[in-house]
Design an enzyme around this catalytic site. Structure first.
Site: not given
Ligand code: IMO
Ligand code: MG
Length: 424
Positions: A13, A16, A40-41, A223
């Site tokens: 988050d 990106k 979630g972009h 992530q």
């Molecule tokens: P973007 O790309 C923030 C977190 C989840 C959880 C951990 C594992 O938008 O930055 P998962 O469903 O991947 O097995 O969850 O990772 N998480 C994220 N946190 N932004 C994301 O993606 C995330 N994708 C997974 O909240 O703590």
């Molecule tokens: Mg996100």
């Protein structure tokens, strides 16, 4: 001309999507290399906000071709829905989106197992997005996964599904869950397969040909660094390599052709889901939530917020080989009198000081951050057009981040809109 890897330097988050959108003007290919629709972009399409989960953010640049690489786990139903959503907004996808035949498929039992495995963890929950990411990567590593190339072959998919569903239904039954219907899954997945089939290809050769034609490629990380399966705050991580090293394995584009790594970090720190956040601050969380900021793009959950953590950021810079920094959400700190930032951690039991992130999360939970303070700027930055428009106190703060992380500050973002981006 440069092949660029964009990585999140914190816990995801970081903004990106916006930075990639800003960087893709001259880019020919944008490639996702890991993760799935847990990402979630947030981007803006013709003035309306849209959240991309699997499709690379470059899809909004009409000249860019987008690739979902072999390292991604694909939920075909989610992907079809996402494509249709973009088409409704007038975005042309035809001939612009390719999916690696080697990418793995997220199945309904993965999502169910994700939820059940979380439920039994009680207070130690990872807080996953429940998109089936962990179980899908688990099957991949255990060599029992279904790949996109299987999905698009009707007979083969039917056979594989029959085997896999009965085994997984046994597991679900043991956990107290409901069995997944073979017929319903087959029908839904075959419909998605028909829709996606024209986009499935060998993306290694596609990207090789692109390189031969001197195309510029951008690798879009999902992530963040501390959610990396190897380098993150294990077990509170996601199931893929989110650091820059993952870009090669997840795309089949060798490390020798990567030219630069851009690290995206917020001017403060956030985390959604379980696990340590050393710089956590309730007051800052409340203030940002009060402004309607820091709610998850995928799950809507409020994110925990903390001060900028220099130890985290510097470690991310070292791990990813960050050349250039993009600092986002500076405007989130506009109305704070005294801004804090973590310089190092201290173990108060032993007196040991840490300038890196230890692998043991129990130790990390125990460490006390040692803070540095900065006078705030107490004025809006959202209309700044260039570096010199930023208040002096903001510039001092950003310069400190730059020198602390040993990377070059290249972009400062002061709002969600494209024009709220300062390039250095
Ligand atoms: P973007 O790309 C923030 C977190 C989840 C959880 C951990 C594992 O938008 O930055 P998962 O469903 O991947 O097995 O969850 O990772 N998480 C994220 N946190 N932004 C994301 O993606 C995330 N994708 C997974 O909240 O703590
Ligand atoms: Mg996100």
């Amino acid at each position: 001309m440069a092949n660029t890897i964009v990585v999140g330097a914190q816990w995801g988050d970081e903004g990106k999507g916006k930075i990639i959108d800003a960087l893709t003007e001259s880019v020919d290919y944008v490639v996702r290399t890991q993760g799935g629709n847990n990402a979630g972009h947030t981007v803006y399409v013709n003035g309306s906000q849209y959240v991309l989960h699997l499709i690379p953010s470059g899809i909004l640049n009409p000249r860019a071709t987008c690739v979902i690489g072999n390292g991604v786990v694909v939920d075909p139903l989610g992907l079809k829905q996402e494509i249709e959503g973009l088409q409704k907004l007038g975005v042309n996808i035809d001939g612009r989106l390719y999916i690696s035949e080697r990418a793995h498929v997220v199945m309904p039992y993965h999502k169910e197992l994700d939820a059940f495995r979380e439920a039994v963890k009680g207070t130690k929950q990872i807080g996953t997005t429940k998109r089936g990411i962990g179980p899908a990567y688990g099957d991949k590593v255990a060599r029992v996964g279904i790949r996109i190339l299987d999905l698009v072959k009707q007979d083969r998919f039917a056979t594989l599904l029959k085997q896999r569903i009965s085994e997984n239904n046994e597991a679900l039954k043991r956990l107290g869950g409901e069995p997944i219907s073979y017929q319903e899954t087959l029908a839904a997945y075959q419909e998605a397969a028909d829709f996606l089939r024209p986009m499935v290809t060998n993306t290694v050769m596609l990207l090789y040909k692109a390189r031969k034609e001197k195309a510029e490629i951008l690798f879009e990380g999902a992530q963040g660094t501390f959610l990396d399966i190897d380098h993150g705050t294990y077990p509170f991580v996601t199931s893929s390599n989110t650091t820059s090293g993952g870009a090669s394995a997840g795309s089949g584009v060798p490390p020798t052709v990567m030219d630069r790594v851009v690290g995206v970090m917020k001017a403060y720190t956030t985390r959604v889901g379980g696990g340590p956040l050393p710089s956590h601050d309730d007051g800052l969380s409340d203030m940002l939530h009060g402004l309607g900021r820091e709610f998850g793009a995928t799950t809507g959950r409020p994110r925990r917020c903390g001060w900028f953590d220099g130890v985290i950021a510097r470690y991310a810079s070292i791990l990813n080989g960050i050349d250039e920094l993009a600092i986002t959400n500076l405007d989130g700190l506009d109305n704070i009198e005294t801004i804090q930032a973590v310089e190092r951690y201290e173990d108060q039991e032993t007196g040991v000081s840490y300038d890196y992130v230890p692998g043991d999360v129990e130790l990390l939970e125990r460490l006390k951050p040692v803070m540095k303070t900065f006078p705030g700027w107490m004025t809006s930055t959202e209309n700044a057009k260039c570096w010199d428009d930023l208040p002096e106190n903001a510039r001092t703060y950003l310069k400190w981040i730059e020198s602390f992380t040993e990377a070059k500050l290249k972009i400062v973002s002061i709002g969600p809109r494209r024009e709220q981006t300062i390039f250095m």
